[in-house]
Design a protein around this motif. Structure first.
Motif, PDB file in Angstrom:
ATOM      1  N   ALA A  77     -41.721  18.317  -2.845  1.00 41.84           N
ATOM      2  CA  ALA A  77     -41.427  18.215  -4.295  1.00 41.84           C
ATOM      3  C   ALA A  77     -40.979  19.795  -4.555  1.00 41.84           C
ATOM      4  CB  ALA A  77     -42.983  18.412  -5.411  1.00 41.84           C
ATOM      5  N   GLY A  78     -39.983  19.737  -5.863  1.00 40.76           N
ATOM      6  CA  GLY A  78     -39.237  21.302  -6.514  1.00 40.76           C
ATOM      7  C   GLY A  78     -38.367  21.202  -5.920  1.00 40.76           C
ATOM      8  N   ALA A  79     -37.909  20.418  -4.502  1.00 43.48           N
ATOM      9  CA  ALA A  79     -37.055  21.015  -3.463  1.00 43.48           C
ATOM     10  C   ALA A  79     -35.830  20.798  -4.394  1.00 43.48           C
ATOM     11  CB  ALA A  79     -36.637  19.843  -2.295  1.00 43.48           C
ATOM     12  N   PRO A  80     -34.436  21.742  -4.412  1.00 51.13           N
ATOM     13  CA  PRO A  80     -33.188  21.278  -5.317  1.00 51.13           C
ATOM     14  C   PRO A  80     -32.395  20.175  -4.645  1.00 51.13           C
ATOM     15  CG  PRO A  80     -33.395  23.100  -3.164  1.00 51.13           C
ATOM     16  CD  PRO A  80     -34.221  22.435  -3.433  1.00 51.13           C
ATOM     17  N   SER A  81     -31.827  19.232  -5.934  1.00 50.87           N
ATOM     18  CA  SER A  81     -31.377  17.881  -5.278  1.00 50.87           C
ATOM     19  C   SER A  81     -29.837  18.418  -4.325  1.00 50.87           C
ATOM     20  CB  SER A  81     -30.828  17.508  -6.767  1.00 50.87           C
ATOM     21  OG  SER A  81     -30.328  18.360  -8.016  1.00 50.87           O
ATOM     22  N   PRO A  82     -29.530  17.263  -4.156  1.00 52.41           N
ATOM     23  CA  PRO A  82     -27.879  17.747  -3.625  1.00 52.41           C
ATOM     24  C   PRO A  82     -26.780  18.376  -4.583  1.00 52.41           C
ATOM     25  CG  PRO A  82     -28.727  15.635  -3.174  1.00 52.41           C
ATOM     26  CD  PRO A  82     -30.000  15.690  -4.246  1.00 52.41           C
ATOM     27  N   SER A  83     -26.169  18.392  -3.944  1.00 50.55           N
ATOM     28  CA  SER A  83     -24.527  18.930  -4.562  1.00 50.55           C
ATOM     29  C   SER A  83     -23.623  17.645  -5.391  1.00 50.55           C
ATOM     30  CB  SER A  83     -23.764  19.902  -4.355  1.00 50.55           C
ATOM     31  OG  SER A  83     -24.110  21.208  -3.459  1.00 50.55           O
ATOM     32  N   PRO A  84     -23.711  17.322  -6.429  1.00 55.37           N
ATOM     33  CA  PRO A  84     -22.836  16.678  -6.739  1.00 55.37           C
ATOM     34  C   PRO A  84     -21.129  16.057  -6.281  1.00 55.37           C
ATOM     35  CG  PRO A  84     -22.348  17.827  -8.216  1.00 55.37           C
ATOM     36  CD  PRO A  84     -23.675  18.645  -8.120  1.00 55.37           C
ATOM     37  N   SER A  85     -21.419  14.919  -5.733  1.00 49.83           N
ATOM     38  CA  SER A  85     -19.852  14.278  -5.291  1.00 49.83           C
ATOM     39  C   SER A  85     -18.646  13.555  -5.748  1.00 49.83           C
ATOM     40  CB  SER A  85     -20.762  13.101  -3.897  1.00 49.83           C
ATOM     41  OG  SER A  85     -21.726  13.732  -3.105  1.00 49.83           O
ATOM     42  N   THR A  86     -18.193  13.716  -4.916  1.00 50.45           N
ATOM     43  CA  THR A  86     -16.651  13.132  -5.757  1.00 50.45           C
ATOM     44  C   THR A  86     -16.776  12.049  -5.547  1.00 50.45           C
ATOM     45  OG1 THR A  86     -15.490  13.425  -3.887  1.00 50.45           O
ATOM     46  CG2 THR A  86     -15.363  15.210  -5.393  1.00 50.45           C
ATOM     47  N   GLY A  87     -16.081  10.601  -5.557  1.00 52.16           N
ATOM     48  CA  GLY A  87     -15.580   9.348  -5.885  1.00 52.16           C
ATOM     49  C   GLY A  87     -15.519   9.039  -4.339  1.00 52.16           C
ATOM     50  N   ALA A  88     -15.105  10.429  -3.559  1.00 50.75           N
ATOM     51  CA  ALA A  88     -15.139   9.589  -1.829  1.00 50.75           C
ATOM     52  C   ALA A  88     -16.370  10.800  -1.100  1.00 50.75           C
ATOM     53  CB  ALA A  88     -13.511  11.044  -1.564  1.00 50.75           C
ATOM     54  N   GLY A  89     -17.441  10.497  -1.952  1.00 54.15           N
ATOM     55  CA  GLY A  89     -18.086  11.124  -0.954  1.00 54.15           C
ATOM     56  C   GLY A  89     -18.237  13.005  -0.643  1.00 54.15           C
ATOM     57  N   VAL A  90     -17.311  13.444  -1.015  1.00 47.80           N
ATOM     58  CA  VAL A  90     -17.027  14.776  -0.653  1.00 47.80           C
ATOM     59  C   VAL A  90     -17.722  15.802  -1.764  1.00 47.80           C
ATOM     60  CG1 VAL A  90     -15.355  16.760  -1.024  1.00 47.80           C
ATOM     61  CG2 VAL A  90     -15.131  14.565   0.327  1.00 47.80           C
ATOM     62  N   PRO A  91     -18.807  17.067  -1.619  1.00 46.59           N
ATOM     63  CA  PRO A  91     -19.678  17.220  -2.416  1.00 46.59           C
ATOM     64  C   PRO A  91     -18.379  18.005  -3.284  1.00 46.59           C
ATOM     65  CG  PRO A  91     -20.587  17.830   0.038  1.00 46.59           C
ATOM     66  CD  PRO A  91     -19.198  16.894   0.191  1.00 46.59           C
ATOM     67  N   ALA A  92     -19.021  18.222  -4.356  1.00 43.74           N
ATOM     68  CA  ALA A  92     -18.314  18.200  -5.396  1.00 43.74           C
ATOM     69  C   ALA A  92     -17.622  20.027  -5.379  1.00 43.74           C
ATOM     70  CB  ALA A  92     -17.939  18.713  -7.155  1.00 43.74           C
ATOM     71  N   ASP A  93     -18.989  21.107  -4.914  1.00 46.53           N
ATOM     72  CA  ASP A  93     -18.247  22.242  -4.785  1.00 46.53           C
ATOM     73  C   ASP A  93     -17.190  22.662  -4.007  1.00 46.53           C
ATOM     74  OD1 ASP A  93     -19.845  21.632  -2.965  1.00 46.53           O
ATOM     75  OD2 ASP A  93     -21.366  22.960  -3.267  1.00 46.53           O
ATOM     76  N   LEU A  94     -17.263  21.849  -2.762  1.00 46.47           N
ATOM     77  CA  LEU A  94     -16.598  22.231  -2.099  1.00 46.47           C
ATOM     78  C   LEU A  94     -14.290  21.521  -1.689  1.00 46.47           C
ATOM     79  CD1 LEU A  94     -18.169  20.661   1.449  1.00 46.47           C
ATOM     80  CD2 LEU A  94     -17.892  23.044   0.633  1.00 46.47           C
ATOM     81  N   VAL A  95     -14.178  20.386  -2.986  1.00 49.80           N
ATOM     82  CA  VAL A  95     -13.326  20.593  -3.408  1.00 49.80           C
ATOM     83  C   VAL A  95     -12.838  21.218  -4.374  1.00 49.80           C
ATOM     84  CG1 VAL A  95     -12.116  19.184  -5.085  1.00 49.80           C
ATOM     85  CG2 VAL A  95     -13.964  17.704  -3.339  1.00 49.80           C
ATOM     86  N   ALA A  96     -14.250  22.024  -5.298  1.00 45.54           N
ATOM     87  CA  ALA A  96     -13.869  23.166  -6.025  1.00 45.54           C
ATOM     88  C   ALA A  96     -12.889  24.639  -5.182  1.00 45.54           C
ATOM     89  CB  ALA A  96     -14.845  23.646  -7.129  1.00 45.54           C
TER      90      ALA A  96
END
Length: 300
Positions: A77-96
């Protein structure tokens, strides 16, 4: 070592992990790259020296982990949710992060007669200085050899080839600094704060592996303060990563998910008869920055 046809073989600074010293053997490998008639022959210098480890002991270690490791980790409980992903399944923060890093990363090319060696580098300030690895500048020469007769150039993200000046070199730390005209238009990369890098965080290796400029590969920080031997100096601490690093990545940045540089990609580990095994090493950016600052103060 199996090497794709026409891409050359790895060569670079040797490193030895202390745990493997009794069995390790250094090799420096290089090979000519065939080119069409009428064009220069090129040679891609590698990112790294080679350390030969025991395949058997590696297999036993893997078996031990597989057989006796902890069970599945359940979310709490309370664990951080995963980073949002792009349509290709790549975390959006890595794309940025890739978008932020790429405009400041260059291919570094060293020409000497008909031979060309290559690596990567990145802009660090608004004075148009570029950090790279010193071993890239040596080409086939012994470490620290004067660069008489060498022409140094960089290929900018937009494909322009620009002549670069060598500000200075430090073979012991395997860091060199170049400078290009303001017209290069490079965007300086942001350097991570000291002590901010954590084991397990996502990272990108950015550079020109095998001459393929503007390449990004993803992984994590596998370990910190790993004792290895880099350049022609003694043992140094390095950032260990499993982001794919190949010949030509030398001198390029290892960046975190915020696009901040945490290290300078320098070396890979391989097993005898195999290629990269997913273990790479980067010079921590704080040490690289200190060395670069000292070089700039001496050389302008």
């Amino acid at each position: 070592m199996t090497v794709p046809t026409g891409l050359g073989e790895p060569r670079g600074p040797g490193f030895i992990a202390p745990e493997t010293d009794p069995w390790a053997r250094l090799e420096g490998l290089a090979g000519p790259v065939p080119q069409p008639a009428g064009r220069w022959r090129h040679r891609l210098l590698a990112t790294a020296g080679v350390v030969l480890l025991s395949v058997t002991s590696g297999g036993l270690a893997g078996g031990a982990v597989a057989g006796f490791g902890p069970g599945p980790v359940r979310p709490t409980a309370g664990a951080p949710s995963p980073s949002p992903s792009t349509g290709a399944g790549v975390p959006a923060d890595l794309v940025a992060a890739a978008a932020q890093a790429l405009p400041g990363v260059v291919s570094v090319q060293v020409s000497r007669g008909s031979m060309v060696s290559g690596g990567s580098g990145f802009a660090i300030d608004d004075q148009h200085h570029i950090i790279t690895n010193d071993h890239i500048l040596d080409g086939d020469s012994p470490p620290g050899t004067p660069l008489n007769g060498h022409q140094i150039s960089v290929v900018a993200p937009d494909g322009r080839r620009i002549v670069a000046e060598v500000v200075g070199r430090d073979p012991g730390s395997d860091i060199a600094v170049l400078r290009v005209p303001a017209s290069a238009g490079l965007r300086p990369l942001v350097l991570a704060e000291p002590g901010s890098t954590q084991v397990g965080e996502a990272v990108l290796a950015v550079g020109s592996p095998l001459g393929l400029s503007g390449t990004v590969t993803a992984g994590i920080v596998s370990a910190l303060d790993r004792q290895v031997r880099l350049g022609n100096g003694g043992r140094q601490t390095a950032v260990q990563t499993d982001a794919s690093i190949n010949p030509g990545n030398s001198g390029g940045p290892l960046v975190n998910a915020d696009g901040e540089v945490i290290g300078v990609n320098t070396a890979i580990a391989t097993l005898e008869g195999a290629g990269s095994i997913g273990i790479g090493f980067a010079i921590p950016i704080q040490r690289a920055e200190q060395t670069a600052d000292a070089i700039i103060r001496r050389g302008g």
